[in-house]
Design an enzyme around this catalytic site. Structure first.
Site, PDB file in Angstrom:
ATOM      1  CG  ASP A  95      56.751  56.710  57.024  1.00 29.67           C
ATOM      2  OD1 ASP A  95      55.751  56.762  57.760  1.00 29.67           O
ATOM      3  OD2 ASP A  95      57.822  56.171  57.359  1.00 29.67           O
ATOM      4  CG  ASP A 109      73.414  75.934  72.250  1.00 23.62           C
ATOM      5  OD1 ASP A 109      72.475  75.527  71.519  1.00 23.62           O
ATOM      6  OD2 ASP A 109      73.977  77.038  72.091  1.00 23.62           O
ATOM      7  CG  ASN A 155      64.442  76.335  63.548  1.00 23.20           C
ATOM      8  OD1 ASN A 155      64.508  75.237  63.014  1.00 23.20           O
ATOM      9  ND2 ASN A 155      65.466  76.883  64.173  1.00 23.20           N
ATOM     10  N   GLY A 188      75.825  73.671  68.322  1.00 27.16           N
ATOM     11  CA  GLY A 188      75.842  72.479  69.165  1.00 27.16           C
ATOM     12  C   GLY A 188      74.536  72.325  69.934  1.00 27.16           C
ATOM     13  NE  ARG A 203      61.481  70.068  60.953  1.00 26.82           N
ATOM     14  CZ  ARG A 203      60.795  71.196  60.836  1.00 26.82           C
ATOM     15  NH1 ARG A 203      59.756  71.443  61.625  1.00 26.82           N
ATOM     16  NH2 ARG A 203      61.125  72.092  59.925  1.00 26.82           N
ATOM     17  CB  THR A 259      60.573  56.951  60.073  1.00 28.97           C
ATOM     18  OG1 THR A 259      59.492  56.030  60.181  1.00 28.97           O
ATOM     19  CG2 THR A 259      61.134  57.179  61.471  1.00 28.97           C
ATOM     20  N   PRO A 316      70.700  71.866  57.208  1.00 31.30           N
ATOM     21  CG  PRO A 316      70.863  69.594  57.669  1.00 31.30           C
ATOM     22  CD  PRO A 316      71.066  70.936  58.280  1.00 31.30           C
ATOM     23  CB  SER A 359      70.748  78.145  70.945  1.00 32.65           C
ATOM     24  OG  SER A 359      71.059  77.175  69.966  1.00 32.65           O
ATOM     25  CG  ASP A 378      69.453  72.787  70.595  1.00 33.79           C
ATOM     26  OD1 ASP A 378      69.763  73.988  70.480  1.00 33.79           O
ATOM     27  OD2 ASP A 378      69.723  72.112  71.607  1.00 33.79           O
ATOM     28  CG  ASP A 408      58.066  52.454  60.282  1.00 35.74           C
ATOM     29  OD1 ASP A 408      58.646  53.336  59.616  1.00 35.74           O
ATOM     30  OD2 ASP A 408      56.826  52.307  60.273  1.00 35.74           O
TER      31      ASP A 408
END
Length: 314
Positions: free
Chosen positions: A239, A69, A89, A67, A57, A187, A156, A71, A62, A246
């Site tokens: 899950d 990087d 975060n 990008g 995650r 997963t 997102p 950060s 990141d 999986d």
């Protein structure tokens, strides 16, 4: 919107071209780097089974901001609130694993390997250690010098619908196929109630719970996350096999038992729905797609330096 997306795409591709990655980037300068990082991740995972989910995650978060990087690893300093302290975060964890890996790598080849590369390699190792596929990680990322909590709004969200998801991924040069494959990272891991609260209480004027949720699953989530939830760390695993990489994630979406609106959103258009069905029925197909999309995502580069300490700029 299309114009903004095109500009962002140019922005990221310009970064990528100026920072070419290669599979044998450290062959001469730090040949044992991958072995050293894998060992650190393995040791940490043996003590805490939630480490792999945390590392995967972290790498994703990141790469989606400026990008890949590193950060996300920088700590807030003075008046600057860093990415890691942005709302999406604050639940990231396992930063200490990257610190340990950096320390181990600096011992054998000081000043050579970027924190961004360490995170990309650790994310791959996290997948392998939980029973997922392996792949060769392109290397040569540089570490960024800018990290702003305010920019984490670009990540997102778990409440996104399919058009919001598509826009978020396409702005980073990622396709609908990448969206569905990378969502499979769900997963692994655990989610706090806040990420799916919108689906189980006051969903809309006619339904208390999201009608796309399986009723018994919705009832279970409501019992874990009551409307006046007092338990700070209440939540649910992504899950039932949340420490194993999986394809159960896709099976659960088809059973209406996925946690996030953004997971269920993958069924709302034929293209992504077909991919969900494909990966639910074939772990091999999912693994192949996941590898391709991980390489693509982790090749969005950005930074300028190789940090001595992953938490602070040089």
């Amino acid at each position: 919107m299309a114009f903004i997306a095109a500009l962002l795409l140019l922005f990221f591709s310009a970064f990528s071209q100026g920072n070419a990655l290669s599979l044998n980037y450290y062959t001469k300068t730090c040949p044992d780097v991958e072995h050293v990082i894998a060992q650190v991740v393995r040791e940490a995972t043996s003590k805490d089974k939630t480490v792999p989910a945390g590392l995967l995650r972290m790498h994703f978060h990141d790469c989606f901001i400026r990008g890949c990087d590193g950060s996300v690893l920088l700590k807030s300093k003075g008046g600057n609130k860093a990415e890691k302290d942005g709302p999406p975060n604050v639940s990231l964890h396992a930063f200490y694993v990257i610190d340990s890996a950096k320390k181990a790598v600096e011992t054998i080849c000081p000043g050579i390997v970027s924190c961004a590369d360490i995170l990309a390699l650790a994310a791959r190792d996290a997948v392998v250690l939980t029973g997922g596929p392996t792949w060769d990680v392109p290397k040569g990322r540089k570490d960024g010098r800018i990290s702003k909590a305010s920019e984490t709004v670009q990540l997102p969200a778990p409440t996104f619908n399919i058009s919001q998801l598509q826009q978020s991924f396409s702005q980073r040069g990622l396709s609908m196929e990448d969206l569905v494959a990378l969502s499979g990272g769900h997963t692994l891991g655990f989610s706090h109630c806040s990420s799916f609260q919108n689906r189980i209480h006051n969903f809309n004027l006619t339904h208390d719970t999201d009608p796309t949720l399986h009723p018994s699953f919705a009832a279970r989530l409501q019992s874990i996350c009551p409307i006046k939830n007092k338990a700070k760390n209440a939540g649910a695993t992504m899950d039932p096999s949340s420490t194993t990489f999986d394809n159960n994630y896709y099976k659960l979406i088809l059973q209406k038992k996925s946690l996030f609106s953004s997971d269920q959103a993958l069924l709302t258009i034929p293209k992504t729905r077909d991919l969900v069905s494909k990966y639910a029925s074939s772990k091999k197909a999912f693994n192949t797609a996941f590898i391709n999309s991980m390489i693509k995502m982790s090749s969005i580069t950005g930074g300028q330096e190789v940090r001595k300490d992953c938490r602070v700029v040089n």
